[in-house]
Design a protein around this motif. Structure first.
Motif, PDB file in Angstrom:
ATOM      1  N   GLN A   1      41.808  41.412  49.897  1.00 17.45           N
ATOM      2  CA  GLN A   1      40.689  41.929  50.667  1.00 17.45           C
ATOM      3  C   GLN A   1      39.700  40.815  50.925  1.00 17.45           C
ATOM      4  OE1 GLN A   1      38.567  45.242  48.970  1.00 17.45           O
ATOM      5  NE2 GLN A   1      37.376  45.610  50.823  1.00 17.45           N
ATOM      6  N   VAL A   2      39.176  40.802  52.132  1.00 19.31           N
ATOM      7  CA  VAL A   2      38.141  39.855  52.539  1.00 19.31           C
ATOM      8  C   VAL A   2      36.872  40.656  52.807  1.00 19.31           C
ATOM      9  CG1 VAL A   2      37.458  38.124  54.248  1.00 19.31           C
ATOM     10  CG2 VAL A   2      39.868  38.308  53.536  1.00 19.31           C
ATOM     11  N   ALA A   3      35.766  40.245  52.206  1.00 23.44           N
ATOM     12  CA  ALA A   3      34.502  40.959  52.379  1.00 23.44           C
ATOM     13  C   ALA A   3      33.346  39.976  52.341  1.00 23.44           C
ATOM     14  CB  ALA A   3      34.314  42.021  51.295  1.00 23.44           C
ATOM     15  N   ALA A   4      32.416  40.138  53.263  1.00 24.33           N
ATOM     16  CA  ALA A   4      31.262  39.239  53.309  1.00 24.33           C
ATOM     17  C   ALA A   4      30.296  39.502  52.163  1.00 24.33           C
ATOM     18  CB  ALA A   4      30.551  39.398  54.657  1.00 24.33           C
TER      19      ALA A   4
ATOM     20  N   THR B   1      54.215  36.667  54.712  1.00 24.85           N
ATOM     21  CA  THR B   1      53.632  37.260  55.908  1.00 24.85           C
ATOM     22  C   THR B   1      52.444  38.133  55.519  1.00 24.85           C
ATOM     23  OG1 THR B   1      55.160  39.130  55.825  1.00 24.85           O
ATOM     24  CG2 THR B   1      55.777  37.250  57.206  1.00 24.85           C
ATOM     25  N   VAL B   2      51.427  38.129  56.360  1.00 29.14           N
ATOM     26  CA  VAL B   2      50.215  38.918  56.147  1.00 29.14           C
ATOM     27  C   VAL B   2      50.157  39.980  57.230  1.00 29.14           C
ATOM     28  CG1 VAL B   2      47.695  38.862  56.056  1.00 29.14           C
ATOM     29  CG2 VAL B   2      49.024  36.946  55.147  1.00 29.14           C
ATOM     30  N   SER B   3      49.881  41.228  56.824  1.00 30.99           N
ATOM     31  CA  SER B   3      49.775  42.321  57.790  1.00 30.99           C
ATOM     32  C   SER B   3      48.472  43.070  57.587  1.00 30.99           C
ATOM     33  CB  SER B   3      50.957  43.285  57.649  1.00 30.99           C
ATOM     34  OG  SER B   3      50.972  43.879  56.362  1.00 30.99           O
ATOM     35  N   HIS B   4      47.982  43.620  58.674  1.00 29.48           N
ATOM     36  CA  HIS B   4      46.762  44.431  58.647  1.00 29.48           C
ATOM     37  C   HIS B   4      47.108  45.796  59.210  1.00 29.48           C
ATOM     38  CE1 HIS B   4      42.886  45.846  60.564  1.00 29.48           C
ATOM     39  NE2 HIS B   4      42.573  45.756  59.288  1.00 29.48           N
ATOM     40  N   LEU B   5      46.987  46.820  58.390  1.00 33.90           N
ATOM     41  CA  LEU B   5      47.365  48.184  58.755  1.00 33.90           C
ATOM     42  C   LEU B   5      48.767  48.224  59.365  1.00 33.90           C
ATOM     43  CD1 LEU B   5      44.007  49.642  60.128  1.00 33.90           C
ATOM     44  CD2 LEU B   5      44.918  49.693  57.801  1.00 33.90           C
ATOM     45  N   GLY B   6      49.667  47.499  58.728  1.00 32.66           N
ATOM     46  CA  GLY B   6      51.066  47.499  59.126  1.00 32.66           C
ATOM     47  C   GLY B   6      51.441  46.513  60.191  1.00 32.66           C
TER      48      GLY B   6
ATOM     49  N   LEU C   1      40.805  34.780  57.010  1.00 33.74           N
ATOM     50  CA  LEU C   1      41.022  36.092  57.601  1.00 33.74           C
ATOM     51  C   LEU C   1      39.684  36.798  57.774  1.00 33.74           C
ATOM     52  CD1 LEU C   1      44.029  37.265  55.371  1.00 33.74           C
ATOM     53  CD2 LEU C   1      44.160  36.509  57.751  1.00 33.74           C
ATOM     54  N   PRO C   2      39.544  37.603  58.823  1.00 31.68           N
ATOM     55  CA  PRO C   2      38.316  38.387  58.963  1.00 31.68           C
ATOM     56  C   PRO C   2      38.244  39.475  57.908  1.00 31.68           C
ATOM     57  CG  PRO C   2      39.881  38.937  60.704  1.00 31.68           C
ATOM     58  CD  PRO C   2      40.471  37.777  59.957  1.00 31.68           C
ATOM     59  N   ALA C   3      37.060  40.067  57.770  1.00 28.11           N
ATOM     60  CA  ALA C   3      36.854  41.103  56.761  1.00 28.11           C
ATOM     61  C   ALA C   3      37.857  42.226  56.946  1.00 28.11           C
ATOM     62  CB  ALA C   3      35.430  41.640  56.842  1.00 28.11           C
ATOM     63  N   GLY C   4      38.428  42.677  55.831  1.00 31.56           N
ATOM     64  CA  GLY C   4      39.394  43.763  55.874  1.00 31.56           C
ATOM     65  C   GLY C   4      40.367  43.682  54.728  1.00 31.56           C
ATOM     66  N   GLY C   5      41.260  44.667  54.648  1.00 27.65           N
ATOM     67  CA  GLY C   5      42.301  44.686  53.650  1.00 27.65           C
ATOM     68  C   GLY C   5      43.632  44.309  54.276  1.00 27.65           C
ATOM     69  N   TYR C   6      44.464  43.599  53.506  1.00 32.18           N
ATOM     70  CA  TYR C   6      45.713  43.055  54.046  1.00 32.18           C
ATOM     71  C   TYR C   6      46.836  43.213  53.024  1.00 32.18           C
ATOM     72  CZ  TYR C   6      42.448  40.801  57.239  1.00 32.18           C
ATOM     73  OH  TYR C   6      41.445  40.569  58.151  1.00 32.18           O
ATOM     74  N   GLY C   7      48.022  43.482  53.545  1.00 36.42           N
ATOM     75  CA  GLY C   7      49.220  43.422  52.734  1.00 36.42           C
ATOM     76  C   GLY C   7      49.862  42.058  52.874  1.00 36.42           C
ATOM     77  N   VAL C   8      50.427  41.544  51.791  1.00 40.94           N
ATOM     78  CA  VAL C   8      51.089  40.237  51.789  1.00 40.94           C
ATOM     79  C   VAL C   8      52.490  40.437  51.220  1.00 40.94           C
ATOM     80  CG1 VAL C   8      51.000  37.842  51.013  1.00 40.94           C
ATOM     81  CG2 VAL C   8      48.861  39.107  51.414  1.00 40.94           C
ATOM     82  N   GLU C   9      53.500  39.986  51.962  1.00 45.84           N
ATOM     83  CA  GLU C   9      54.880  40.146  51.541  1.00 45.84           C
ATOM     84  C   GLU C   9      55.596  38.803  51.519  1.00 45.84           C
ATOM     85  OE1 GLU C   9      55.730  44.680  53.214  1.00 45.84           O
ATOM     86  OE2 GLU C   9      56.519  42.949  54.318  1.00 45.84           O
ATOM     87  N   LEU C  10      56.445  38.626  50.528  1.00 51.27           N
ATOM     88  CA  LEU C  10      57.322  37.466  50.444  1.00 51.27           C
ATOM     89  C   LEU C  10      58.727  37.926  50.797  1.00 51.27           C
ATOM     90  CD1 LEU C  10      57.588  34.423  49.533  1.00 51.27           C
ATOM     91  CD2 LEU C  10      58.354  35.345  47.334  1.00 51.27           C
ATOM     92  N   SER C  11      59.311  37.307  51.813  1.00 51.69           N
ATOM     93  CA  SER C  11      60.638  37.699  52.288  1.00 51.69           C
ATOM     94  C   SER C  11      61.585  36.520  52.238  1.00 51.69           C
ATOM     95  CB  SER C  11      60.562  38.235  53.725  1.00 51.69           C
ATOM     96  OG  SER C  11      59.652  39.313  53.812  1.00 51.69           O
ATOM     97  N   ASP C  12      62.873  36.815  52.048  1.00 46.57           N
ATOM     98  CA  ASP C  12      63.878  35.748  52.079  1.00 46.57           C
ATOM     99  C   ASP C  12      64.321  35.509  53.505  1.00 46.57           C
ATOM    100  OD1 ASP C  12      65.625  37.795  52.718  1.00 46.57           O
ATOM    101  OD2 ASP C  12      66.559  37.869  50.734  1.00 46.57           O
TER     102      ASP C  12
END
Length: 550
Positions: free
Chosen positions: A91-94, A45-50, A68-79
């Motif tokens: 992070q995505v940046a132009a 799952t990918v989250s942006h600011l939670g 993804l649009p520009a920004g920072g993202y958290g990525v979690e692997l869950s069972d």
């Protein structure tokens, strides 16, 4: 990069997430490698600011979470039960030059293994790499042929240097070659002695009687330097250069009696190198903040500062970063703060020192040159003399670098403004925090025994940084740190801006790295929230209302 290039036979089964790149352009899908024993039914799952945005099924190998649009993202692997098994960030940046998370390499022996280096670049999201002491000589960068010993006897294979540059490119990092802008060794000194910068007694300024210093803006020297750098790009393939100096002299006389303002000479040097290499990425070293006030506006791509005494306290790091950002005009700010503490203290107390250093730099909008190679951290200005990170240190760095990337737009983005003095305190009474359970003082300056509070404005939001200095006897950043005192839960008080209640979320790189909501209660013109106890650094995000769009 293909899946076969990412997955190696016999790879350890420890579950790990590794982004395919250190920084992603918006036009490319974000690829995450799931390495190790991934259980059936696992989900990324990918989250942006939670806030959870997207997800996909995951198995061993590459997972594509889309563009993804520009920004920072958290990525979690869950069972299947929703338990988080592993985390990373992307992070995505132009514009890749708008971001600088800086690393280093120092080993150019023939046929060295590169896989662990690129793993570390991806793991810590290092967007540029300083190739320290790769050159043949300081005044003759590429004159040694394909195999040589550098000026201090370290073996160098240009084939390895080129392979490392290619490895950086494969994971999206820039390769910057080290080059001192005014250093000449003994063997070449006779050719450049006429450009020497002299002490009042008439001796040339030198570094340890090993390198001698010339006026970096002398016409013949700067022509030679620019040509040497251009040849290095052509023959080796660097994306740019780390332009170094030693912090002295600041004013001197040339051998012909000409008075030299070295700060002006440095600006001229950067300008001339930019003219010779218009497409290269340039990073100049402002040693101990000299001369940031002049060089920050020069045509380079970052504001980089190597700190030394009297910048010994966390408060001094904060001041250096704040001044640098004021001069940077949106360029990234990087601080080289070498953690000598690992040479003299157990890893656990040195790790706390490093964490408080990072908390200070990150919360003030800077990043930290610390990590490189496969598992090394910097403890000395001669980067070959580095420290192998222990498992606790490696885990700390991973958590904190992920946190930096995931919350980039709240930390290092241009335009973030310090508003502490306008919002906190009894006169303002707009935003503040207290720890009544333990009566721990809260202050806007770094002080031992306190929670150091800073408030910034990022767009329409406010961000409160809480750095826990309770239990520390001083604020030195390069000294062993004690276990932080538990200050208990905090009470956040916010003056309401309208009828809707504000939204409050908290994150902590050690305890809960993804932003989580805390309950907000209303009391007349104010709102209150109970904050979890901070460990070393807690980030509090305050939206003016729950209806604020991300």
């Amino acid at each position: 990069m293909s899946e076969s290039e990412l997955i190696e036979p016999g790879m350890a089964e420890r579950l790990e997430l590794l982004p395919a790149r250190t920084l992603f352009p918006p036009e490319q899908p974000v690829l995450i490698e799931v390495r190790g024993g991934c259980p059936p039914g696992a989900v990324l799952t990918v989250s942006h600011l939670g806030e959870r945005l997207t997800g996909c099924k995951a198995g061993r190998g590459l997972a594509d979470v889309g563009r993804l649009p520009a920004g920072g993202y958290g990525v979690e692997l869950s069972d299947r039960d929703g338990s988080v098994l592993a985390r990373t960030a992307v992070q995505v940046a132009a514009d890749p030059r708008s971001v600088l998370r800086y690393g280093f390499v120092v080993d150019y022996r023939p046929d060295r293994d590169l896989a662990a280096v690129t793993d570390n670049l991806r793991r810590l999201h290092l967007t540029a790499v300083q190739f320290y002491d790769w050159a043949y000589r300081h005044a003759d960068l590429v004159g040694g042929g394909e195999l040589y010993d550098d000026a201090l006897g370290q073996p160098v294979s240009l084939g390895t240097v080129r392979s490392l540059i290619e490895a950086c490119h494969e994971v999206g990092s820039s390769a910057l070659g080290y080059a001192a802008v005014y250093a000449v060794g003994r063997r070449e000194w006779a050719e450049w002695e006429h450009d020497a910068l002299l002490t009042p007694s008439g001796a040339p300024y030198a570094l340890a009687d090993f390198l001698f210093i010339v006026d970096p803006a002398a016409a013949d020297w700067i022509g030679h330097l620019a040509g040497d750098l251009s040849a290095s790009v052509a023959e080796v393939g660097f994306d740019g250069f780390h332009l170094d100096q030693y912090g002295y002299p600041k004013r001197a006389q040339r051998a012909d009696g000409t008075a030299v303002d070295v700060a002006r000479s440095f600006v001229t040097t950067i300008e001339r190198v930019r003219e010779a290499l218009p497409g290269s990425r340039l990073v100049f070293n402002n040693v101990n903040d000299f001369p940031t006030w002049a060089a920050a506006a020069a045509p380079q791509d970052a504001v980089y500062i190597e700190v030394w005494p009297p910048h010994v306290g966390l408060e001094h790091l904060a001041q250096v970063v704040t001044r640098a950002r004021a001069e940077a005009a949106g360029k990234p700010v990087v601080i080289a703060a070498y953690q000598h503490v690992y040479d003299s203290a157990p890893a656990e107390s040195a790790d706390r020192a490093t964490a408080l250093t990072m908390a200070t730099l990150y919360s003030h909008g800077g990043t930290h040159l610390l990590c490189g190679e496969a598992d090394r951290i910097l403890i000395d200005p001669y980067y070959v003399r580095n420290h192998t990170a222990e498992p606790s240190t490696a885990a700390l760095l991973r958590r904190w670098y992920d946190f930096l990337v995931e919350h980039d737009e709240l930390l290092t983005a241009p335009g973030i403004t310090d508003v502490t003095g306008s919002y906190a305190g009894s006169y303002n009474d707009d935003i503040d925090v207290s720890y009544t359970q333990t009566q721990t003082p809260v202050g806007h300056l770094a002080a031992p025994g306190t929670v150091w509070r800073r408030i910034t404005q990022a767009g329409d939001r406010h961000v409160m940084h809480l750095i826990n200095l309770a239990g520390q006897g001083d604020t030195l950043w390069d000294a062993p740190r004690d276990v932080p005192t538990d200050v208990g839960a905090g009470t956040l008080k916010i003056r309401r801006a309208g009828s809707a209640p504000p939204r409050v979320r908290v994150a902590d790189p050690d305890r809960h790295p993804r932003l989580i909501d805390v309950e907000v209660t209303l009391d007349g013109d104010f709102a209150h929230a109970r904050l979890p106890a901070p460990h070393l650094w807690q980030l509090v995000l305050i939206d003016p209302s729950r209806n604020t769009h991300l």
